[in-house]
Scaffold this active site. Structure first.
Site, mmCIF file in Angstrom:
data_model
loop_
_atom_site.group_PDB
_atom_site.id
_atom_site.type_symbol
_atom_site.label_atom_id
_atom_site.label_comp_id
_atom_site.label_asym_id
_atom_site.label_seq_id
_atom_site.Cartn_x
_atom_site.Cartn_y
_atom_site.Cartn_z
ATOM 1 C CG HIS A 27 44.519 39.428 32.632
ATOM 2 N ND1 HIS A 27 43.640 39.106 31.623
ATOM 3 C CD2 HIS A 27 45.534 38.470 32.557
ATOM 4 C CE1 HIS A 27 44.232 38.166 31.031
ATOM 5 N NE2 HIS A 27 45.128 37.591 31.544
ATOM 6 C CB CYS A 28 39.015 40.312 34.768
ATOM 7 S SG CYS A 28 38.606 41.943 34.690
ATOM 8 C CB ALA A 29 37.181 40.344 30.048
#
Length: 470
Positions: A27-29
């Site tokens: 995942h990212c932000a």
């Protein structure tokens, strides 16, 4: 709450074809990034109907599900707990690169290199804004002071805060390039520092005519590369490749000594005498071409950039503009591009807000309100993929609002002194003077208002809910 997140994770796993179809999860932000074996097994409609999901799409080997900041971390933890294989974002990018085309790989590589150094450049921009605020006559007057009362030592201290990142920008870029291309980051740092060694004529001094280049062999100009992007990027790329090539051929007993020695010797020679002069010319040409668009008269640059920037965000390749913004800031400390794209971001938030206010659907309200707030904080993916693009017209009205706000900003040549933060947080990039601050607020208000009104009047009604859900 934890039980609800676990249930969403279970439903998401089922909708993407089960654990056996998941290669890895990262995942990212704001986005959960799922690598799948067979994308045909994904039921995207089912995924988009899940609670807390603000949108989903497949791009270059990754199925990306938008949850928003905070929520994505919790869903990721639950999915891993249910047995999905975990990988880092960097590992996933390597896997996804195998599935992307050449253009996607190139743009992704630019993002991988420049995104990690953006936080320090953002901090630098905020330092510049605060310095401008603290040295304004109006602010000083509140404390019974004038600019003459500010000590030289205090100004020197603020100069350390505001100048360091850009003075050593090639070191940051070379470090990141070595990291991405498989070299030793510490060698990249030293190579980048060599490019701005004080023994070399300062690039800014040469540009202003206060210093002359050194000439090798009578015709090769050698200068420092303060504020340069492309020469450091190319040197970092070739240096990492050279280091890997040397390590494969030098005996292990000599590797520790010879590999760094030869890498730095060869690359600094090539960078100063060949790559630097050539790619400085290329960089100047690219910047000149980009500036042609920025300098279009009658606000046309704002209409184009403010109106179309969020279309590029959909593709996920908008990080390519980081290189341009970094160079703008390195040249003179100001960034007109930020003022134009913030209009597009605020406008998408305004369109999503109009949907939230107008709809009678409780579920859509619960999705659209937080999505609009996210946009006003500078992150538009929830608003775009969760609301506006799903109903098409709100997205188009958002583009119109972005064009209107961008047009206004371009007319007044509005410029920030930083990058990467927009809308509400972006105000900190414009507090260096009163007029830019007011113009920035007006830019966002115009973009938001135009998008809101157009969406309310022409862009959305609840009949669209049935059309989309058919």
């Amino acid at each position: 709450m934890a039980e609800e997140n676990k249930q969403i994770a279970e439903q998401l796993i089922e909708a993407v074809g089960g654990l056996e179809n998941i290669e890895s999860v990262a995942h990212c932000a704001t986005r959960l990034r799922i690598m799948v074996t067979d994308k045909e097994k994904i039921d995207q409609g089912k995924v988009e109907e899940l609670d807390k999901v603000k949108g989903a799409f497949y791009n270059a080997g990754q199925f990306q599900v938008i949850f928003g900041t905070g929520t994505v971390n919790k869903i990721h933890t639950e999915i891993i707990g249910l047995g999905a294989p975990e990988s880092s974002s960097s590992e996933q990018k390597k896997d996804a690169a195998q599935k992307g085309n050449k253009i996607q790989r190139l743009l992704r590589t630019f993002g991988d290199i420049f995104v990690p150094i953006i936080p320090v450049l953002v901090a630098t921009g905020l330092f510049m804004g605060l310095r401008g605020l603290l040295t304004q006559e109006e602010i000083l007057a509140i404390f019974g002071m004038t600019p003459a009362d500010i000590s030289e030592n205090f100004l020197l201290y603020t100069q350390v805060l505001t100048d360091t990142a850009f003075a050593f920008l090639p070191a940051l870029i070379a470090w990141s390039a070595f990291r991405v291309f498989g070299g030793s980051p510490v060698i990249g740092i030293v190579l980048g520092l060599m490019l701005v060694n004080p023994a070399l004529p300062n690039a800014y001094a040469v540009g202003s005519g206060d210093a002359d280049p050194l000439y090798i062999l009578g015709f090769i100009p050698v200068i420092g590369y303060q504020g340069s992007v492309l020469p450091a990027f190319i040197a970092g790329f070739l240096g990492a490749k050279l280091e890997k090539w040397l390590r494969e051929r030098i005996p292990e007993a000599l590797d520790l000594i010879l590999t760094p020695f030869l890498t730095l010797l060869i690359m600094i020679t090539a960078a100063l005498f060949v790559l630097g002069p050539i790619f400085s010319i290329v960089e100047t040409g690219i910047m000149a071409a980009m500036n042609v668009v920025l300098e279009l008269p009658f606000g046309l640059s704002g209409l184009i950039i403010g109106g179309l920037h969020q279309v590029i965000v959909i593709t996920g390749v908008h990080h390519i503009f980081n290189l341009f913004e970094i160079q703008l800031l390195a040249d003179d400390g100001f960034n007109p591009f930020n003022a134009l794209i913030t209009a597009g971001i605020a406008a998408q938030g305004g369109a999503a807000l109009a949907v939230a206010v107008k709809t009678k659907s409780k579920k859509l309200k619960a999705l659209a309100f937080p999505s609009s707030i996210s946009a006003f904080l500078g992150i538009t993916e929830p608003a775009i993929f969760g609301v506006n693009l799903r109903y098409i017209k709100p997205f188009v009205m958002g583009l119109a609002g972005g064009a209107a706000g961008g047009f206004f900003a371009a007319l007044f040549n509005l410029q920030g002194n930083g990058m990467a933060v927009t809308v509400i947080p972006g105000m900190l990039l414009y507090i260096y003077d009163f007029l830019p601050f007011v113009l920035y607020i007006l830019t966002n208000v115009i973009a938001l208002s135009v998008a809101f009104v157009l969406t309310w009047m022409f862009g959305f009604n609840d009949k669209m809910l049935d059309e989309v859900n058919q």
